[in-house]
Design an enzyme around this catalytic site. Structure first.
Site, PDB file in Angstrom:
ATOM      1  N   ASP A   6       0.711  -0.987   0.117  1.00 15.05           N
ATOM      2  CA  ASP A   6      -0.046   0.105   0.173  1.00 15.05           C
ATOM      3  C   ASP A   6       0.738   1.271   0.085  1.00 15.05           C
ATOM      4  O   ASP A   6       0.700   2.095  -0.687  1.00 15.05           O
ATOM      5  CB  ASP A   6      -0.938   0.118   1.156  1.00 15.05           C
ATOM      6  CG  ASP A   6      -2.047  -0.855   1.039  1.00 15.05           C
ATOM      7  OD1 ASP A   6      -2.229  -1.401  -0.110  1.00 15.05           O
ATOM      8  OD2 ASP A   6      -2.717  -1.066   2.287  1.00 15.05           O
ATOM      9  N   LYS A  22      -6.644   4.727  10.234  1.00  5.40           N
ATOM     10  CA  LYS A  22      -6.971   4.258   8.903  1.00  5.40           C
ATOM     11  C   LYS A  22      -6.772   2.640   8.860  1.00  5.40           C
ATOM     12  O   LYS A  22      -5.841   2.322   8.676  1.00  5.40           O
ATOM     13  CB  LYS A  22      -6.225   4.947   7.678  1.00  5.40           C
ATOM     14  CG  LYS A  22      -7.021   4.788   6.514  1.00  5.40           C
ATOM     15  CD  LYS A  22      -6.100   5.577   5.322  1.00  5.40           C
ATOM     16  CE  LYS A  22      -6.691   5.252   3.854  1.00  5.40           C
ATOM     17  NZ  LYS A  22      -6.383   3.957   3.468  1.00  5.40           N
ATOM     18  N   GLU A  69     -15.532   0.127   7.199  1.00  4.62           N
ATOM     19  CA  GLU A  69     -14.348  -1.072   6.946  1.00  4.62           C
ATOM     20  C   GLU A  69     -14.351  -2.363   7.406  1.00  4.62           C
ATOM     21  O   GLU A  69     -14.637  -2.515   8.834  1.00  4.62           O
ATOM     22  CB  GLU A  69     -12.937  -0.380   7.179  1.00  4.62           C
ATOM     23  CG  GLU A  69     -11.734  -0.985   6.298  1.00  4.62           C
ATOM     24  CD  GLU A  69     -11.480   0.001   5.120  1.00  4.62           C
ATOM     25  OE1 GLU A  69     -10.603  -0.476   4.300  1.00  4.62           O
ATOM     26  OE2 GLU A  69     -12.408   0.822   4.771  1.00  4.62           O
ATOM     27  N   CYS A 115      13.679   1.778 -32.052  1.00  7.57           N
ATOM     28  CA  CYS A 115      12.531   1.279 -31.236  1.00  7.57           C
ATOM     29  C   CYS A 115      12.806  -0.249 -31.143  1.00  7.57           C
ATOM     30  O   CYS A 115      12.881  -0.852 -32.316  1.00  7.57           O
ATOM     31  CB  CYS A 115      11.138   1.552 -31.959  1.00  7.57           C
ATOM     32  SG  CYS A 115       9.827   0.839 -31.073  1.00  7.57           S
ATOM     33  N   CYS A 139       9.553  -1.741 -33.629  1.00  5.46           N
ATOM     34  CA  CYS A 139       9.303  -1.762 -34.862  1.00  5.46           C
ATOM     35  C   CYS A 139      10.615  -1.433 -35.559  1.00  5.46           C
ATOM     36  O   CYS A 139      10.818  -1.234 -36.817  1.00  5.46           O
ATOM     37  CB  CYS A 139       8.382  -0.698 -35.162  1.00  5.46           C
ATOM     38  SG  CYS A 139       8.978   0.940 -34.918  1.00  5.46           S
TER      39      CYS A 139
END
Length: 682
Positions: free
Chosen positions: A33, A116, A173, A408, A411
């Protein structure tokens, strides 16, 4: 506009979306988190420091719900919270509230501080005191109905204790206590089943069980802490009063809360909770500070994905050391080349991490990151973590310098890095397979067409097999049903589901259509602003064609949209009027219906009206005035034109007042405006 900043935002937003989906939809995060929060903070800080990129502000609060459970649209969206990572961030949060509400510096603003909980957000709908539905957050607007599973949680009353309102959405919660979490993982290990990374994932996985007996055996808990929609017979004046009423109706609330009115008191609360964090029988990932007065909460309102009246103060991150084994280059849908570090897998906060975003070659050079180096990483939420530093004293003679590709990797085209930009880019556009694939992935993503079953790997396969080359081809996949059913890993059932999902998504609102095209600088927020101005696809397309003339009313109207300036307008106009893009759009329109979009209807005289504010307002800040107008259905513009309906006049208005008179635009002075708002709100 600084293209380097734009590219950095694009890279970070892609990471945020990926990890949001892993966390909210799959309950299987790849990072902690804290790592996710840090990534989001980096993104938000760039926008704060560069207000011209406000149109790219994040709006998502979760991820689109899966198909396992029935969908449900919340009466009132479940918002997320902005994050603070330091007391300086908290101080800025308080200062912004004072500024927004035009409060004096001596005004004592009461905040309520709460831990929290690291769990799963849920919304409980009660009708006449009885539990009607329990719904997960989902993407904030649409969640999953998990009522039967919720009924197995002892902390959630099936019937409320009187007195209770006729209707109420109670939010809180669901969490698992530490002891129960360790007991569950031990059982999972013994039975050869999935080990949960943390208590949040364990809670989410338990709620999404089809067998309610499994949910019941997981010993889940619940704290109520906020409210959604409710009937007029429910009254409360403060957040602390709301918690008391929850308790009286039969809910548990977290008693570790305190009302404060200055930064010193917040610091004391923070230090106290930090000191007892390990002793708590549940996991927390931060603290939440909320304006206690509900009337002030209402005035502050919300901005995109989060309320202005609350903030989450995150706890310190975990830092670990590992080795960077290789650096690979990924090509994005706009041609941006992003170096990604492949790591010796390391566990951080219960999650195994094997990739790290290195952002761009300048960042690699600045930190002197080499292949083979020992590095310290920090997880910033549910996202690929960031490199804090190289452990130079452990550098080996075999370490290798990273050289950015001159061609690239997809390509073979020459790559270009302008002198004043950080991002190297392939200029081949849709002729580059990697860019074409990424554009298709964006088109079907959850915030665009949201075609379930058409994931990244399948898009790559279908493109490689030449079943889809552009957007319109997706809606012609039914032609290849027989061939697709024979492909390994698909089969009749999965193809039926995919084709049904595609058919179901043949109608889309104008704002999501504009966003799905993947136009540079056109994120969800300003796609909606643009759509609300033009309302219909035909009207939008007509004005974009006319806007090629910068002297035209169409161009002036476009750049006058709040948050849309000339640079953004130029990118939009260029995309729409490029023949190849226009051909793709015209082909796509043959298979889909783009639905009109209008502002939310209400009885306000400002609903659907274009309003400009000029001068200094005394009774409220300009931000609060804009927020109020938008809540009344108005369209905010930065400049006057013949399409403007009202001009709100503050002190020292400048030339706009004179121009409004010339254009015969209705002028409302601030006192008239303030009285009108008070009448509309009462």
């Amino acid at each position: 506009m600084n293209i380097e900043i734009l590219k950095t935002l694009e890279i970070k937003k892609k990471e945020i979306d990926y990890h949001n989906k892993k966390y909210h939809s799959h309950d299987n995060p790849e990072i902690t988190d804290f790592e996710f929060d840090q990534l989001c903070k980096e993104y938000d800080d760039i926008i704060t420091a560069n207000p011209e990129f406000y149109f790219l502000e994040r709006s998502e609060v979760g991820s689109y719900p899966s198909n396992q459970f029935e969908k449900y649209t919340h009466y009132k969206p479940m918002s997320s919270l902005n994050n603070a990572f330091s007391f300086n961030d908290v101080s800025e949060f308080i200062d912004k509230i004072h500024k927004f509400l035009s409060l004096s510096k001596t005004f004592k603003l009461d905040l309520i501080c709460e831990p929290k909980i690291d769990g799963l957000s849920i919304s409980l709908l009660y009708l006449n005191g009885s539990l009607l539905n329990a719904v997960t957050r989902g993407d904030g607007n649409v969640g999953e109905i998990v009522t039967e599973n919720i009924k197995t949680i002892k902390d959630i009353p099936i019937n409320l204790i009187k007195p209770f309102p006729k209707f109420i959405e109670i939010r809180g919660e669901i969490f698992m206590k530490k002891a129960d979490f360790h007991k569950l993982n031990k059982s999972q290990l013994e039975n050869g089943k999935k080990i949960f990374a943390n208590t949040r994932n364990a809670s989410a996985g338990s709620i999404r069980q089809k067998d309610t007996r499994i949910t019941k055996n997981r010993n889940l808990n619940f704290f109520a802490f906020s409210i959604g929609e409710y009937s007029k017979d429910f009254h409360f004046e403060t957040q602390s009063d709301l918690l008391k009423k929850f308790n009286e109706m039969g809910f548990l609330v977290n008693n570790e809360n305190k009302i404060v009115n200055n930064l010193s008191q917040i610091n004391n609360f923070y230090e106290r909770i930090l000191s007892i964090r390990d002793k708590l029988d549940y996991e927390i990932d931060g603290l939440v500070y909320k304006v206690n007065d509900v009337k002030l909460q209402t005035r502050l309102g919300s901005v995109t994905r989060a309320p202005r009246w609350a903030i989450a103060h995150k706890l310190p991150a975990e830092i670990v050391e590992t080795v960077i084994l290789n650096i690979e280059t990924q090509v994005g849908r706009t041609g941006a080349l992003t170096p990604v570090g492949k790591l010796k897998p390391v566990r951080v906060g219960g999650v195994l991490v094997s990739n790290v975003s290195l952002h761009n070659e300048d960042e690699i050079s600045r930190k002197d990151i080499r292949i083979g180096d020992a590095i310290k990483i920090q997880r910033a939420g549910d996202v690929i973590p960031q490199v804090l530093e190289v452990v130079k004293e452990k550098r080996l003679n075999t370490s290798r310098i990273y050289y950015p590709p001159k061609h690239c990797p997809s390509c073979g085209s020459i790559t270009v890095k302008p002198t004043n930009e950080a991002v190297r880019r392939c200029l081949a556009g849709v002729n580059c397979p990697a860019q074409a694939i990424e554009k298709l992935k964006h088109f079907v993503s959850k915030n665009a067409f949201n075609i379930e079953g058409l994931g990244d790997k399948l898009v790559e396969t279908l493109f490689k097999d030449k079943y889809i080359n552009d957007f319109g081809d997706i809606f012609q996949l039914y032609k290849y049903r027989d061939k697709l059913e024979k492909k390994e890993g698909l089969g009749k059932t999965s193809i039926d589901k995919l084709l049904n999902a595609i058919e179901y998504k043949q109608k889309i609102s104008l704002d999501k259509f504009i966003y799905a095209l993947g136009i540079r600088q056109i994120g969800e927020t300003n796609a909606k602003l643009i759509a609300l101005r033009y309302n219909s696809f035909d009207n939008f397309l007509m004005h974009m064609k006319k806007a090629t003339n910068k002297q035209s009313d169409s161009f002036q109207e476009l750049v006058a949209i709040d948050q849309i300036g000339e640079n953004i307008a130029n990118d939009l106009i260029l995309y729409i009027n490029t023949p190849k893009n226009l051909n793709i759009i015209n082909k796509l329109i043959e298979y889909i219906i783009v639905k009109d979009i209008y502002p939310h209807k209400n009885n306000s005289k400002f609903s659907g009206q274009v309003v400009v504010i000029t001068g200094t307002l005394k009774n409220m800040s300009r931000d609060e005035a804009k927020n109020t107008l938008q809540s009344l259905g108005a369209k905010i513009s930065n400049s006057l034109s013949k399409n403007t309906d009202y001009l709100i006049l503050g002190d020292q208005p400048g030339s706009k007042a004179k121009k409004a008179l010339e254009l015969n635009i209705k002028i409302i002075n601030e006192n008239e405006w303030y009285d009108l708002v008070n009448k509309l709100n009462n």
